[in-house]
Design an enzyme around this catalytic site. Sequence first.
Site, PDB file in Angstrom:
ATOM      1  CD  GLU A  39      -2.782   1.226   2.438  1.00  0.00           C
ATOM      2  OE1 GLU A  39      -2.782   0.301   3.267  1.00  0.00           O
ATOM      3  OE2 GLU A  39      -3.477   2.252   2.544  1.00  0.00           O
ATOM      4  NE  ARG A 264       2.926  -8.446  10.243  1.00  0.00           N
ATOM      5  CZ  ARG A 264       2.921  -7.327   9.487  1.00  0.00           C
ATOM      6  NH1 ARG A 264       3.854  -6.420   9.601  1.00  0.00           N
ATOM      7  NH2 ARG A 264       1.969  -7.103   8.634  1.00  0.00           N
ATOM      8  CE  LYS A 274       2.997   0.079   4.845  1.00  0.00           C
ATOM      9  NZ  LYS A 274       2.524  -0.008   3.451  1.00  0.00           N
TER      10      LYS A 274
HETATM   11  P1  ATP Z   1       2.749  -2.457   8.147  1.00  0.00           P
HETATM   12  O1  ATP Z   1       1.974  -3.445   8.958  1.00  0.00           O
HETATM   13  O2  ATP Z   1       4.197  -2.394   8.441  1.00  0.00           O
HETATM   14  O3  ATP Z   1       2.134  -1.109   8.087  1.00  0.00           O
HETATM   15  P2  ATP Z   1       1.478  -3.443   5.837  1.00  0.00           P
HETATM   16  O4  ATP Z   1       1.262  -4.895   5.905  1.00  0.00           O
HETATM   17  O5  ATP Z   1       0.320  -2.573   6.110  1.00  0.00           O
HETATM   18  O6  ATP Z   1       2.736  -3.044   6.696  1.00  0.00           O
HETATM   19  P3  ATP Z   1       1.611  -3.389   3.017  1.00  0.00           P
HETATM   20  O7  ATP Z   1       2.054  -2.276   2.170  1.00  0.00           O
HETATM   21  O8  ATP Z   1       0.208  -3.787   2.995  1.00  0.00           O
HETATM   22  O9  ATP Z   1       2.076  -3.018   4.459  1.00  0.00           O
HETATM   23  O10 ATP Z   1       2.530  -4.661   2.790  1.00  0.00           O
HETATM   24  C1  ATP Z   1       2.883  -5.141   1.525  1.00  0.00           C
HETATM   25  C2  ATP Z   1       3.275  -6.581   1.644  1.00  0.00           C
HETATM   26  O11 ATP Z   1       4.365  -6.717   2.538  1.00  0.00           O
HETATM   27  C3  ATP Z   1       2.153  -7.422   2.191  1.00  0.00           C
HETATM   28  O12 ATP Z   1       2.057  -8.595   1.425  1.00  0.00           O
HETATM   29  C4  ATP Z   1       2.566  -7.711   3.589  1.00  0.00           C
HETATM   30  O13 ATP Z   1       2.077  -8.947   4.016  1.00  0.00           O
HETATM   31  C5  ATP Z   1       4.082  -7.701   3.490  1.00  0.00           C
HETATM   32  N1  ATP Z   1       4.684  -7.335   4.763  1.00  0.00           N
HETATM   33  C6  ATP Z   1       4.451  -6.233   5.489  1.00  0.00           C
HETATM   34  N2  ATP Z   1       5.140  -6.261   6.649  1.00  0.00           N
HETATM   35  C7  ATP Z   1       5.831  -7.423   6.640  1.00  0.00           C
HETATM   36  C8  ATP Z   1       6.734  -8.045   7.560  1.00  0.00           C
HETATM   37  N3  ATP Z   1       7.059  -7.476   8.714  1.00  0.00           N
HETATM   38  N4  ATP Z   1       7.248  -9.242   7.221  1.00  0.00           N
HETATM   39  C9  ATP Z   1       6.933  -9.829   6.057  1.00  0.00           C
HETATM   40  N5  ATP Z   1       6.099  -9.305   5.158  1.00  0.00           N
HETATM   41  C10 ATP Z   1       5.550  -8.119   5.430  1.00  0.00           C
HETATM   42 MG    MG Z   2      -1.239  -4.063   4.691  1.00  0.00          MG
END
Ligand code: ATP
Ligand code: MG
Length: 562
Positions: A39, A264, A274
């Site tokens: 995102e 994760r 984020k």
């Molecule tokens: P955050 O929780 O840090 O705000 P998010 O999951 O909202 O991150 P996205 O932009 O939706 O952020 O993530 C893009 C991809 O990265 C998704 O497929 C998500 O599952 C993966 N991702 C995000 N954080 C992690 C992590 N700590 N370890 C592995 N994969 C991750």
């Molecule tokens: Mg997300």
Amino acid sequence: MKTENPEPNEKSLNFIEQIIEEDLQSGKHTRIHTRFPPEPNGYLHIGHAKSICLNFGLALKYGGLTNLRFDDTNPVAEDVEYVDSIREDVKWLGFDWEDREYYASDYFDTLYEYAIKLIKKGKAYVCELSPEEISSNRGTPTRPGIESPFRNRSVEENLKLFEDMKKGLFQKGERVLRAKIDMASPNMHMRDPIIYRIIHTHHHRTGDKWCIYPSYDFAHGQCDSLENITHSICTLEFEVHRPLYEWFIKELEIFPSRQIEFARLNLTYTVMSKRKLLQLVEEKYVSGWDDPRMPTISGFRRRGYTAASIRNFAERIGVAKRDNVIDVALLEFSLRDDLNKIAPRAMAVINPVKLIITNYPADKTEIFEAKINPEDENSGKRHIPFTNTLYIERDDFMENPPDKFFRLSVGKEVRLKYAYIIKCESIVKDASGEITEIHCTYDPDTKSGSENMSRKVKGTIHWVSVKDAAEIEVRLFDRLFITESPDDVEEGKTFKDYLNSNALNVLKGYVEPFAKNVNILDKFQFERLGYFCVDKDSTKEKIVFNRTVTLKDTWAKVNKNA
Ligand code: ATP
Ligand code: MG
């Protein structure tokens, strides 16, 4: 934390690879297609790097493809700055999505059609409850929810109201479109989830075309289907959403992407959400998303991490099915491992004191040769000027040394690396008692590498010639948080209460001529001090070096005397 590295090809398949191989063998798929779906509401962090390496890595391994898809369904938090940074970071990590750059917003028309299809099937309805009512009517995991009084509207009425939502006849929160599933489902996500909501906000790509936006849950799985993603890899928190995604696939009769969840990445001393990283940036606890202390890909890059070290780290940690926390030291291990192979060596002094060799001619310069990188046969030699006035590290001298101190003190000998053995004869102090000069004599028969090198001494220290050295700024970093798990906060505190206020230490130092002509992001091993990288704040007048990582844990030592 153990840090041995089983060679990747000796490793057994991880559970995702097993699924993929089964699907290929059974003929369920003849090709595999993954995607990385960020995102664009922040910069990517090391957790995303893990996901990128996993998705692109699997496609590379099995001869498939990976799409980059921006999940831009929430115009409020999203921005083109983030889109650009994400592209840059994925490329820098070494992956290529070719022409397959997609946006959830590319599919807004199709998703709208999908919503209409659900309405026509009697599987979605426009609800007028307030957000608070919807939330309180959802029930709890052990208590069924209460059905909305708007649940049984006619198809015609729903179509009309949804159209009115799209036309902008309602304000935010006045109407939502909900899937009609089961308010008593033990899975809360199946209790008539919201699939479209009203947001009167300009979108970075679709402008003002839409004032209704699909929810993440309604967009994500359908985007996967539209792109024929075979294996949709996501993190564990989406496991409970899977039945909902499968319900959409069934009701909409679309390509059945298979969702696979993995744990994760969590790292010690690191926050990875984020939202929290955005707070650090907005509230100026750090200088920006690419502050070298940030766990963002851009922060690591600026600090001097290599893409290979991050990829190797991602490979080493593998994929887990259960949440866990990885020691950040493992990431640093991967980093040192890579930098050791590629970083040219140089001598720099970052906490200088002057050393004068009283029996060496004042107008003489000798040039010593040293390997640029002893780990790399082809790296060549560098030339190091030696004169009678040098800088050495202040903490390589002690006035009252303990027994095991093998560096310099009055009356003792030490080797100047690549040069001669010197003996300290006396010191000069200023009015405050601080040492300003160390006076030594050198022994001409002890030239490094010469055949008649008469003897050896225990200690070797590094140095630079004052008249030849370039002044540099050196930024030393410590962990951004003082606690291993900054997400676990005591009552009444936030993660920001655990920030390390000493995480940045700026020093003035000197570097040998070899490291004078540099470009931003150039990397060096400054002998005995660690790995350093040229920062973007460097100017023609002054090079700024970030310390990427110490050679071992010498943070405490150097910092104490800073
Ligand atoms: P955050 O929780 O840090 O705000 P998010 O999951 O909202 O991150 P996205 O932009 O939706 O952020 O993530 C893009 C991809 O990265 C998704 O497929 C998500 O599952 C993966 N991702 C995000 N954080 C992690 C992590 N700590 N370890 C592995 N994969 C991750
Ligand atoms: Mg997300």
